[in-house]
Design an enzyme around this catalytic site. Structure first.
Site, PDB file in Angstrom:
ATOM      1  N   GLU A 169     104.593 -40.843  29.886  1.00  0.00           N
ATOM      2  CA  GLU A 169     104.878 -39.627  29.105  1.00  0.00           C
ATOM      3  C   GLU A 169     106.312 -39.592  28.579  1.00  0.00           C
ATOM      4  O   GLU A 169     107.033 -38.615  28.780  1.00  0.00           O
ATOM      5  CB  GLU A 169     104.563 -38.386  29.948  1.00  0.00           C
ATOM      6  CG  GLU A 169     103.108 -38.377  30.419  1.00  0.00           C
ATOM      7  CD  GLU A 169     102.748 -37.211  31.332  1.00  0.00           C
ATOM      8  OE1 GLU A 169     103.615 -36.364  31.612  1.00  0.00           O
ATOM      9  OE2 GLU A 169     101.588 -37.160  31.767  1.00  0.00           O
ATOM     10  N   ASN A 210     101.952 -45.276  29.393  1.00  0.00           N
ATOM     11  CA  ASN A 210     100.855 -44.317  29.526  1.00  0.00           C
ATOM     12  C   ASN A 210     101.286 -42.966  28.958  1.00  0.00           C
ATOM     13  O   ASN A 210     102.428 -42.538  29.157  1.00  0.00           O
ATOM     14  CB  ASN A 210     100.564 -44.180  31.036  1.00  0.00           C
ATOM     15  CG  ASN A 210      99.325 -43.398  31.366  1.00  0.00           C
ATOM     16  OD1 ASN A 210      98.261 -43.650  30.820  1.00  0.00           O
ATOM     17  ND2 ASN A 210      99.442 -42.444  32.291  1.00  0.00           N
ATOM     18  N   HIS A 246      93.237 -36.427  28.468  1.00  0.00           N
ATOM     19  CA  HIS A 246      92.939 -35.088  28.997  1.00  0.00           C
ATOM     20  C   HIS A 246      92.447 -34.266  27.797  1.00  0.00           C
ATOM     21  O   HIS A 246      93.240 -33.723  27.035  1.00  0.00           O
ATOM     22  CB  HIS A 246      94.188 -34.462  29.617  1.00  0.00           C
ATOM     23  CG  HIS A 246      94.622 -35.179  30.856  1.00  0.00           C
ATOM     24  ND1 HIS A 246      93.877 -35.155  32.011  1.00  0.00           N
ATOM     25  CD2 HIS A 246      95.705 -35.948  31.114  1.00  0.00           C
ATOM     26  CE1 HIS A 246      94.483 -35.885  32.946  1.00  0.00           C
ATOM     27  NE2 HIS A 246      95.598 -36.380  32.420  1.00  0.00           N
ATOM     28  N   GLU A 274      93.043 -41.332  32.356  1.00  0.00           N
ATOM     29  CA  GLU A 274      92.973 -40.059  33.096  1.00  0.00           C
ATOM     30  C   GLU A 274      91.939 -39.129  32.464  1.00  0.00           C
ATOM     31  O   GLU A 274      92.178 -37.923  32.321  1.00  0.00           O
ATOM     32  CB  GLU A 274      94.350 -39.369  33.106  1.00  0.00           C
ATOM     33  CG  GLU A 274      95.472 -40.248  33.640  1.00  0.00           C
ATOM     34  CD  GLU A 274      96.832 -39.556  33.720  1.00  0.00           C
ATOM     35  OE1 GLU A 274      96.907 -38.310  33.590  1.00  0.00           O
ATOM     36  OE2 GLU A 274      97.831 -40.271  33.917  1.00  0.00           O
ATOM     37  N   ASP A 276      89.415 -36.494  31.410  1.00  0.00           N
ATOM     38  CA  ASP A 276      88.676 -35.282  31.801  1.00  0.00           C
ATOM     39  C   ASP A 276      88.505 -34.424  30.549  1.00  0.00           C
ATOM     40  O   ASP A 276      89.209 -34.624  29.550  1.00  0.00           O
ATOM     41  CB  ASP A 276      89.314 -34.506  32.974  1.00  0.00           C
ATOM     42  CG  ASP A 276      90.783 -34.171  32.800  1.00  0.00           C
ATOM     43  OD1 ASP A 276      91.266 -34.104  31.654  1.00  0.00           O
ATOM     44  OD2 ASP A 276      91.462 -33.952  33.820  1.00  0.00           O
TER      45      ASP A 276
HETATM   46  O1  G2I Z   1      98.896 -33.189  34.992  1.00  0.00           O
HETATM   47  C1  G2I Z   1      97.783 -34.029  34.926  1.00  0.00           C
HETATM   48  C2  G2I Z   1      98.212 -35.481  34.891  1.00  0.00           C
HETATM   49  C3  G2I Z   1      98.932 -35.779  33.592  1.00  0.00           C
HETATM   50  N1  G2I Z   1      99.312 -37.191  33.521  1.00  0.00           N
HETATM   51  C4  G2I Z   1     100.044 -37.712  34.642  1.00  0.00           C
HETATM   52  C5  G2I Z   1      99.371 -37.361  35.957  1.00  0.00           C
HETATM   53  O2  G2I Z   1     100.155 -37.817  37.050  1.00  0.00           O
HETATM   54  C6  G2I Z   1      99.096 -35.897  36.062  1.00  0.00           C
HETATM   55  O3  G2I Z   1      98.479 -35.677  37.340  1.00  0.00           O
HETATM   56  C7  G2I Z   1      98.768 -34.465  37.953  1.00  0.00           C
HETATM   57  C8  G2I Z   1      98.025 -34.413  39.277  1.00  0.00           C
HETATM   58  O4  G2I Z   1      96.640 -34.448  39.016  1.00  0.00           O
HETATM   59  C9  G2I Z   1      98.364 -33.140  40.026  1.00  0.00           C
HETATM   60  O5  G2I Z   1      97.813 -33.161  41.343  1.00  0.00           O
HETATM   61  O6  G2I Z   1     100.131 -34.326  38.168  1.00  0.00           O
HETATM   62  C10 G2I Z   1     100.470 -33.071  38.712  1.00  0.00           C
HETATM   63  C11 G2I Z   1     101.969 -32.892  38.742  1.00  0.00           C
HETATM   64  O7  G2I Z   1     102.510 -33.073  37.510  1.00  0.00           O
HETATM   65  C12 G2I Z   1      99.860 -32.945  40.103  1.00  0.00           C
HETATM   66  O8  G2I Z   1     100.101 -31.656  40.622  1.00  0.00           O
HETATM   67  C13 G2I Z   1     100.953 -31.564  41.703  1.00  0.00           C
HETATM   68  C14 G2I Z   1     101.291 -30.103  41.896  1.00  0.00           C
HETATM   69  O9  G2I Z   1     101.940 -29.639  40.719  1.00  0.00           O
HETATM   70  C15 G2I Z   1     102.196 -29.930  43.059  1.00  0.00           C
HETATM   71  O10 G2I Z   1     102.434 -28.580  43.287  1.00  0.00           O
HETATM   72  C16 G2I Z   1     101.615 -30.602  44.298  1.00  0.00           C
HETATM   73  O11 G2I Z   1     102.544 -30.582  45.360  1.00  0.00           O
HETATM   74  O12 G2I Z   1     100.340 -32.067  42.881  1.00  0.00           O
HETATM   75  C17 G2I Z   1     101.248 -32.050  43.981  1.00  0.00           C
HETATM   76  C18 G2I Z   1     100.614 -32.775  45.148  1.00  0.00           C
HETATM   77  O13 G2I Z   1      99.428 -32.168  45.520  1.00  0.00           O
END
Ligand code: G2I
Length: 470
Positions: A169, A210, A246, A274, A276
């Site tokens: 990103e 990515n 996404h 990724e 969805d």
């Molecule tokens: O945002 C969707 C994805 C966009 N591209 C990069 C990916 O790495 C990203 O994944 C998401 C995860 O699916 C989430 O699970 O990235 C988020 C953070 O930017 C993740 O969320 C975080 C929460 O914001 C936190 O509060 C939490 O502590 O997940 C953390 C672990 O559970």
């Protein structure tokens, strides 16, 4: 296709092998009578492999203890990406102090289930500890911090991780570089430096850039195209582009294929990293059908672009998805619903890969289940019965749940399972000692009831999949 790095050889070999089977299956499918079992691939991973593509999911390590989650993860996907466990805030929470517990757990899971590991992500402005983002480092110190991070993480997972999202990103929507601490301190050269450092740490890993909203032909994908072209002309070792994907229901992605193709023409491998497709919740059945068509369309596109080597979906079920937390009022974005039941999108994706998902919701469906076999043996007397149930599973299990109907009586005792009965529905779950079952192994348990009534052998399902009854 992309023979230089280790995964390519494995995928191509598997693709050739399984395509042969798939072809044979296609011929048989035409010839078989309607009520004969289908020989087409029944799982997503088999169906994808038959085309030489991989199909992955993001894994939340915290959910691997849920046997339903773990079973879907292992049976349906042949690639796994750490949803969070390999990000900077997890792997180097404080300077020079590395933590690989979560990543190692995922690698162990993948190896136990014959899956590749897709590494996500080395350099990202998000989930970046504040010691990096707010450290006030100059360009030379931040470069060495970044290189040290990449080198440590990539070295640790060398031989276990096939792909890395080296930078994630790095663009704004208008195609300019995002103002991250790396960009602001080092300048755009941090991207090439990151790739060279990752390549030095593991020359066999495939190294990707990515991003999201780069699926179609737009200002952001143009920015990416220009950067990648320039990096390649400088000899930067970049192998692949990750299109996060996404998407939103009904989003127009008509230029996705031609956009992918222009990156393929640069000699790059392409991955949908990724995927969805989010919907305003609650989603109705027409929306779920349109979502299914969209999933199938993306799958079809990956099949048509030979440089597209796989598709990873971002999470297993709607319940696990990041979407509702980020977009309140939206969700239902995944292949499985809140109860881990496959949605129309799941069947559509298997079908788009040329497989045959059957129809788990239709008891009259002539297609066979994915291969478990159940034997239900009841010994009855006047006012009681003892039943022994044995279920043989083609896939290894790390936890199981077996459901069936008990038309008569109440269960008064059981062994080798935790049993709960609700009316005539019974659910049996593994105990602490018998949750792990090898491929082709047998689960065996029994129970006693207070009724000697006779009834025909019930349908038995293992982890939501109907078994054939021996
Ligand atoms: O945002 C969707 C994805 C966009 N591209 C990069 C990916 O790495 C990203 O994944 C998401 C995860 O699916 C989430 O699970 O990235 C988020 C953070 O930017 C993740 O969320 C975080 C929460 O914001 C936190 O509060 C939490 O502590 O997940 C953390 C672990 O559970």
């Amino acid at each position: 296709m992309f023979p230089s790095k280790r995964r390519a050889a494995a995928v191509i070999a598997a693709g050739v092998l399984v395509s042969g089977l798939a072809l044979a299956g296609g011929v048989q499918a035409q010839e078989r009578a309607q009520d004969e079992p289908s020989t087409l691939a029944a799982s997503l991973r088999e169906a994808a492999a038959a085309n030489g593509k991989f199909v992955g999911t993001a894994i939340n390590n915290g959910l691997l203890g849920n046997s339903t989650y773990a079973n879907i993860a292992s049976s349906q996907f042949d690639s796994v990406t750490a949803e969070n466990a390999m990000k900077w805030d997890s792997t180097e929470p404080s300077r020079g102090s590395f933590n690989y517990g979560g990543g190692d757990q995922l690698v162990d899971f993948a190896q136990a289930n014959d899956q590749q590991v897709y590494g996500h992500t080395l350099v990202w402005h998000n989930q970046l500890p504040s010691w990096v983002s707010n450290g006030g480092f100059n360009a030379s110190t931040l470069t060495s911090i970044m290189n040290n991070h990449i080198t440590n993480v990539v070295n640790h997972f060398e031989n276990d991780v096939e792909y890395w999202d080296v930078v994630n990103e790095v663009f704004n929507e208008d195609g300019t570089m995002r103002g991250s601490v790396f960009q602001n301190t080092i300048g755009t050269s941090f991207v090439g430096t990151a790739f060279r450092t990752a390549d030095a740490a593991d020359p066999d890993a495939k190294l990707c850039i990515n991003d999201y909203n780069i699926e179609t032909d737009n200002a952001k994908s143009d920015g990416l195209y220009n950067l990648v072209s320039s990096l390649l002309s400088q000899g930067v070792p970049i192998d692949c582009v990750g299109f996060q994907s996404h998407l939103v229901l009904d989003q127009n992605t008509s230029s996705f294929k031609s956009n992918m193709q222009r990156f393929a023409d640069l000699g790059l491998e392409l991955i949908i990293t990724e995927l969805d497709i989010r919907i305003s919740t609650p989603a109705d059945s027409s929306e779920l059908q349109r979502q299914a068509q969209q999933y199938a369309g993306i799958t079809q596109m990956c099949l048509e672009v030979s440089a597209c080597s796989g598709i990873t979906v971002w999470g297993i079920s709607d319940r696990d998805s990041w979407v509702p937390g980020t977009f309140p009022g939206e969700g239902a974005a995944c292949l499985y619903d809140d109860n881990y039941q496959p949605k129309p999108a799941y069947s559509a994706m298997v079908t788009a890969f040329g497989g045959d998902p059957g129809d788990p919701g239709d008891p009259g469906d002539p297609d066979p289940p994915t291969g478990c076999t159940a034997s239900y043996v009841a010994n009855r007397w006047n006012n009681g019965s003892v039943v022994e149930l044995r279920v043989t599973t083609p896939q290894a299990l790390s936890g199981w749940q077996i459901t069936f109907a008990l038309p008569a009586g109440t269960i008064v005792g059981s062994w080798n399972a935790e049993i709960s009965q609700s009316g005539t529905s019974v659910t049996a779950r593994n105990t602490q000692h018998n949750g792990t079952v090898a491929a082709n192994g047998t689960v065996s348990f029994g129970f006693q009831t207070n009724s000697g009534a006779t009834y025909s052998t019930p349908v038995v399902s293992l982890n939501g999949t109907q078994c054939t009854t021996a």
